[in-house]
Write an enzyme that holds these catalytic residues in place. Structure first.
Site, short mmCIF file in Angstrom:
data_model
loop_
_atom_site.label_atom_id
_atom_site.label_comp_id
_atom_site.label_asym_id
_atom_site.label_seq_id
_atom_site.Cartn_x
_atom_site.Cartn_y
_atom_site.Cartn_z
N HIS A 1 0.87 -1.18 0.00
CA HIS A 1 0.00 0.00 0.00
C HIS A 1 0.91 1.23 0.00
O HIS A 1 2.03 1.17 0.53
CB HIS A 1 -0.83 -0.07 1.29
CG HIS A 1 -1.91 0.96 1.42
ND1 HIS A 1 -1.65 2.27 1.76
CD2 HIS A 1 -3.26 0.86 1.30
CE1 HIS A 1 -2.80 2.92 1.84
NE2 HIS A 1 -3.79 2.09 1.56
N ASP B 1 2.77 -4.37 8.10
CA ASP B 1 1.56 -3.59 7.92
C ASP B 1 0.40 -4.59 7.99
O ASP B 1 0.15 -5.35 7.05
CB ASP B 1 1.64 -2.90 6.55
CG ASP B 1 0.31 -2.27 6.13
OD1 ASP B 1 -0.69 -2.42 6.87
OD2 ASP B 1 0.28 -1.65 5.05
N GLN C 1 -4.89 -5.13 6.77
CA GLN C 1 -5.88 -6.09 6.26
C GLN C 1 -5.88 -7.35 7.11
O GLN C 1 -6.92 -7.90 7.43
CB GLN C 1 -5.59 -6.45 4.79
CG GLN C 1 -5.71 -5.29 3.83
CD GLN C 1 -7.14 -4.77 3.69
OE1 GLN C 1 -8.12 -5.49 3.82
NE2 GLN C 1 -7.27 -3.49 3.43
N LYS D 1 -10.80 -0.22 10.18
CA LYS D 1 -10.94 -1.46 9.41
C LYS D 1 -11.27 -2.65 10.31
O LYS D 1 -11.77 -3.66 9.83
CB LYS D 1 -9.67 -1.75 8.61
CG LYS D 1 -9.49 -0.78 7.45
CD LYS D 1 -8.29 -1.09 6.60
CE LYS D 1 -8.12 0.01 5.55
NZ LYS D 1 -6.85 -0.10 4.82
N CYS E 1 -4.83 2.67 -3.60
CA CYS E 1 -3.65 3.17 -2.91
C CYS E 1 -2.46 2.23 -3.07
O CYS E 1 -1.65 2.07 -2.15
CB CYS E 1 -3.92 3.41 -1.42
SG CYS E 1 -5.20 4.60 -1.11
#
Ligand SMILES: *Cc1c(COP(=O)(O)O)cnc(C)c1O
Length: 404
Positions: free
Chosen positions: A122, A199, A202, A225, A363
């Site tokens: 991302h 990261d 998700q 999220k 993104c």
């Protein structure tokens, strides 16, 4: 028992009609809907409990400080950190990664050092490192992924060496759904003396996380999220690393002693939480993470795994549809294009059918280009999605095809 139809009732917006059709919400990858308990909790704090944290000598302030710090302990439980002092509240994952880049990167990286990331990042885990590269003269290396979106160990290992000071990779791609072998990668990074950042924006929505087992040095995710409010994010960092980092922003709440000449800074995490934090959002996030943990992370993963299988099959039956990102180890992210219909035109028809998904480069512009496209449609799953949602998506795509 994980009863998705019962769980859906706790998300009021899912009961709303969209353009006269059932709300088929397939954009959780961009931001998740909120359960009633999160909405209620935030409403209650604003109505009955609100004050600033960490300063008052009165009941409301003492109480809300406890609530705010309780939220930190919930995050600690959610990702299993050794100490709650390893949890920094930020605005979002973007700020979490920028914090590491600015505070750790600027201090510890120099010419000759290397940062290693993947092709599947991302922008939030790419641009901060380009910025650090330009400021410090270090090098940014990018390892390749396969054409189907799979992770390739040799491509990663090939670029990992003594000079690598940081590996920063997504745990799950927001475009391809690919899940990276984070624990093994962290171990390999440590073997060459590099730090490891993941990261988990998700990944955290769908999977149990144990930072001690993964042995990552930094981990970032966003509250909005994981069924919590926007405006709150998390940075996990190992305490001994956070302790060596200078502040990111300066002002109130992050200091020890201040005079006109000199200031000493507070210990982490306060050192990295300058100014009044997102108090109610942090408390809302705590509620959201408790909601997920009460459902059971394994139950959420199992439910979505079954849906992912179903969606993969249904989408592959659509003539003209190309799925982008078909790695064996992938989660509920479905990027696709129709050979005969532009994503924009398709999204227009889908919206009329009450189906919400996202189109564009998500993104991750270099990644979408690398996969051979300018713009792709992306449907993403949340814990509240059902097979009926997938069926409505498929029906709407078939309808879009008849228009063009
Ligand atoms: C959403 C996302 C981000 C950025 O999250 P923000 O909440 O916008 O800061 C970073 N990485 C991945 C993989 C994402 O999906």
């Amino acid at each position: 028992m994980f009863d998705v139809y019962e769980i859906r009732k706790q998300f009021p917006v899912l009961g709303r009609l969209i353009n006269g059709k059932p709300n088929t919400f397939l954009d959780t990858g961009a931001s998740a809907q909120k359960p009633q308990c999160v909405i209620d909790k935030m409403l209650k704090v604003y109505s009955e409990d609100y004050a600033n944290v960490h300063r008052g000598s009165y009941l409301l302030s003492e109480e809300i400080t406890l609530e705010y710090e309780k939220a930190r302990k919930i995050v600690q439980k959610f990702i299993n950190t050794k100490s709650d002092k390893e949890i920094v509240f930020t605005r979002n994952a973007t700020e979490s990664i920028n914090l590491v880049a600015a505070a750790w990167g600027r201090k510890f990286l120099k010419k000759g050092d290397e940062i290693l990331i993947s092709e599947a990042e991302h922008h939030a885990n790419l641009i901060p490192w380009q910025q650090v590269r330009d400021e410090t003269g270090c090098t940014l290396k990018i390892f390749k992924i396969a054409d189907d979106g799979s992770f390739i160990w040799d491509e990663f290992a090939k670029l990992l060496r003594e000079k690598t000071k940081l590996v920063a990779v997504t745990a799950m791609s927001n475009v391809l759904g690919t899940i990276f072998p984070i624990k093994k990668m962290a171990q390999a990074a440590h073997n060459v003396g590099a730090l490891f950042l993941t990261d988990a924006c998700q990944f955290a929505v769908h999977h149990q996380i144990d930072v001690q087992d993964m042995d990552c040095d930094f981990l970032a995710f966003s509250g909005h999220k994981t069924y919590g409010p926007s405006g709150i994010g998390v940075l996990y960092g190992k305490y001994d690393i956070l302790e060596k980092m200078p502040p990111y922003q300066c002002g109130g709440d992050m200091v020890d002693h201040v005079s006109y000449e000199k200031t000493t800074f507070a210990e982490p995490p306060a050192r990295f939480e300058a100014g009044t934090p997102a108090i109610v959002q942090a408390i809302g996030l705590g509620e959201a993470l408790n909601f997920m943990m009460n459902l059971g992370m394994d139950n959420i993963t199992a439910h979505e795994k079954e849906l992912t299988k179903y969606a993969t099959e249904k989408l592959s039956e659509i003539e003209d549809l190309v799925q982008i990102g078909t790695a064996k180890d992938k989660g509920g992210v479905f990027s696709f294009v129709l050979k005969s219909v532009h994503p924009q035109d398709m999204a227009f028809i889908l919206d009329k059918e009450g189906v919400a998904l996202r189109i564009g480069h998500h993104c991750a512009e270099p990644l979408v280009h690398r996969m051979g496209y300018e713009s792709v449609a992306r449907a993403t799953l949340g814990l509240y999605n059902t097979k009926e949602d997938i069926d409505r998506l498929v029906k709407a795509i078939e309808k879009a095809k008849t228009f063009f």
